[in-house]
Design an enzyme around this catalytic site. Sequence first.
Site, PDB file in Angstrom:
ATOM      1  N   HIS A  40      -1.191  -8.747  -2.642  1.00  0.00           N
ATOM      2  CA  HIS A  40      -0.540  -9.202  -1.411  1.00  0.00           C
ATOM      3  C   HIS A  40      -1.452 -10.293  -0.835  1.00  0.00           C
ATOM      4  O   HIS A  40      -2.675 -10.239  -1.021  1.00  0.00           O
ATOM      5  CB  HIS A  40      -0.468  -8.001  -0.458  1.00  0.00           C
ATOM      6  CG  HIS A  40       0.286  -8.223   0.815  1.00  0.00           C
ATOM      7  ND1 HIS A  40      -0.222  -8.956   1.870  1.00  0.00           N
ATOM      8  CD2 HIS A  40       1.502  -7.776   1.228  1.00  0.00           C
ATOM      9  CE1 HIS A  40       0.658  -8.945   2.862  1.00  0.00           C
ATOM     10  NE2 HIS A  40       1.712  -8.248   2.500  1.00  0.00           N
ATOM     11  N   ASP A  53      -7.097  -2.223  -1.850  1.00  0.00           N
ATOM     12  CA  ASP A  53      -5.991  -2.329  -0.903  1.00  0.00           C
ATOM     13  C   ASP A  53      -5.066  -1.133  -1.145  1.00  0.00           C
ATOM     14  O   ASP A  53      -4.295  -1.121  -2.098  1.00  0.00           O
ATOM     15  CB  ASP A  53      -5.252  -3.654  -1.105  1.00  0.00           C
ATOM     16  CG  ASP A  53      -4.063  -3.796  -0.149  1.00  0.00           C
ATOM     17  OD1 ASP A  53      -3.783  -2.846   0.617  1.00  0.00           O
ATOM     18  OD2 ASP A  53      -3.407  -4.866  -0.174  1.00  0.00           O
ATOM     19  N   GLN A  99      -0.087   0.461   0.063  1.00  0.00           N
ATOM     20  CA  GLN A  99       1.138   1.028  -0.499  1.00  0.00           C
ATOM     21  C   GLN A  99       0.915   2.411  -1.092  1.00  0.00           C
ATOM     22  O   GLN A  99       1.878   3.156  -1.285  1.00  0.00           O
ATOM     23  CB  GLN A  99       1.709   0.091  -1.573  1.00  0.00           C
ATOM     24  CG  GLN A  99       2.197  -1.256  -1.049  1.00  0.00           C
ATOM     25  CD  GLN A  99       3.455  -1.150  -0.194  1.00  0.00           C
ATOM     26  OE1 GLN A  99       4.207  -0.190  -0.275  1.00  0.00           O
ATOM     27  NE2 GLN A  99       3.676  -2.143   0.654  1.00  0.00           N
ATOM     28  N   LYS A 110       3.099   1.826   7.685  1.00  0.00           N
ATOM     29  CA  LYS A 110       3.768   2.141   6.417  1.00  0.00           C
ATOM     30  C   LYS A 110       3.705   3.645   6.117  1.00  0.00           C
ATOM     31  O   LYS A 110       4.395   4.118   5.214  1.00  0.00           O
ATOM     32  CB  LYS A 110       3.128   1.355   5.266  1.00  0.00           C
ATOM     33  CG  LYS A 110       3.340  -0.156   5.344  1.00  0.00           C
ATOM     34  CD  LYS A 110       2.812  -0.827   4.099  1.00  0.00           C
ATOM     35  CE  LYS A 110       2.512  -2.299   4.278  1.00  0.00           C
ATOM     36  NZ  LYS A 110       3.684  -3.157   4.474  1.00  0.00           N
ATOM     37  N   CYS A 131       5.127 -11.640   0.507  1.00  0.00           N
ATOM     38  CA  CYS A 131       3.718 -11.996   0.704  1.00  0.00           C
ATOM     39  C   CYS A 131       2.927 -11.900  -0.590  1.00  0.00           C
ATOM     40  O   CYS A 131       1.754 -11.501  -0.595  1.00  0.00           O
ATOM     41  CB  CYS A 131       3.063 -11.151   1.795  1.00  0.00           C
ATOM     42  SG  CYS A 131       3.815 -11.356   3.410  1.00  0.00           S
TER      43      CYS A 131
END
Lengths: 170, 430
Positions: free
Chosen positions: B140, B217, B220, B243, B383
């Site tokens: 991302h 990261d 998600q 999220k 993104c």
Amino acid sequence: MTNEMEQLYQQVILDHARHPQGRADLGEADGAATAAVGHAGCTARSHQVNPTCGDEVTLEVVVDRTGTVPVVADVRWEGQGCSISQASVSVLHGLVVGADLPTVDQTAATFRSLLATKGAGLDDEAAEDLLGDANAFTGVGKFPARVKCALLGWVALTDALVRTGVRGDD
Amino acid sequence: MTAPFTASELATLRADFPLLARTLRDGRPLVYLDSGATAQKPQVVIDAETQFYTCTNAAVHRGAHRLAEEATDAFEQAREQVAAFVGADADELVWTQSSTGALNLVAYAIGNATAGRGGAAARRFALAPGDEIVVTVAEHHANLVPWQELAARTGTALRWVDVDDTGRLRTDTLDEVVTDRTRVVAFTHVSNVTGAITPVAPFVAAARRAGALTVLDASQSVPHLPVDLHALDVDFAAFTGHKMLGPTGVGALYGRRELLTDLPPVMTGGSMVEVVTMESATYAPPPQRFEAGTQMVAQAVALGVAAQYMTGLGMDRVAAHDAHIAALLLAAVADLPGVRVIGPTDAADRLAAVSVVVDGVHAHDVGQVLDDAGVAVRVGHHCAQPLHRRFGTTATTRASASVYTTEDDVAAFAQALAGVRTFFGVEAGQ
């Protein structure tokens, strides 16, 4: 399919998206935009991107300055994007090629006004005559996220015309 | 094998999310398949923010009055809840505005160390020309652009790991890309486009061999999988509240304790200092060192409640549900002519975020047709422009699930998607 969808994707728009007018392979240019000035006319190019969806249009305009009023002699463009953005450039091609600069400016302004009516339309016969196929974009005004798509080519045209330097002759 | 939610469990769970009950134009029910962008919130999370403002609101970590103590307790309890949720200790968890904020915090702190800030202890982070920062093509923009900026500021080079044609990261190339010049390896736990789950261990092993820091990261992964950051053995990790059923405006940076202890601050000002004179300041220990100014207290408290809510569902069940929906989504799009998945087409080691290209129809137009059927998906580059470029496209249509996604949602998506090419006059097989 809802009524709004039918208004958004008018057959005219779908047809232009499938068979775009004025679309051409422009080849490489020096940078994002170039301007070339000749004796009779000037050519300039503008590259526009819609950062939210990645739609792109590169539009080249040729302005003929031999007459008393500058005339858009030709428009060629290449791009990728949604049917609204691509159809809009195709319609633009049909409206502005051969038109003099004041008419092009008036058409662009009227098209912007149409999209600002939130789908209601301008209710103005003269405006409808001026816009021709572009009247099919009336329903786009109901979808704020898509207005930018419809304007992408017109933004490129406005920018390219400035780059031709022809405005300085007004 | 843990079972996905049963139909009755799902119905009960969905009743916790008030927004899912709303309708769209013409009274159509909402089919929300954009949880990868942001998830809907259960009532307990919505109530937690209101409750905080109604009963407890006060400035935290200052003031000696009763409310200030209660607010501080709620704020720090949330830190414990969220840290426990990701397998970390509370003092290793820094509140940030988002994942983007967390990733920028690490990148800018390393930049500050390179500029000589943070004293002798911070020198371990300092970069020098010739050093390299490694990312992946699947990132991302939030885990790419901050590293581009850091590389530009420090005169270091950016290198990256590619994906294969199914969207899996090329772990077989790690030994080529990660070398003794590598100082940072920043990579995603799950791609927000392909849904592919990254095997973390090979990345950590390659970084260790090179003596490089790892930055994960986890934006998600944390909402969909049981995540144990200690077990994953990464140095830093970023994730966001909105999220994972929590509020917007709050996220977190995880850092291993001994690293956070040596890391210089980025944002400076109130609440992150010990002694301030007119000439200089000394800094508070982590996590407060990285939390300058008034914090997002109500959001943090509500995020703690979101973590508790997900723990109550059981993250093993959440993961099983996600895998179930992923398999359904893949099966649904596999049957459609002219629809191509960008990412793994097998349901193993991937999440229920499925991005597709519809041949002959731009993603924006696909999204419009889906929206007309009440199906909310994400269209565009999500993104992740380099990843789209890697697959020769500029935009995809992504359906992404959460704990409340049903089989009916998938069916509605598939039905609407099936009508797209007909609507735009693109014949099957073209």
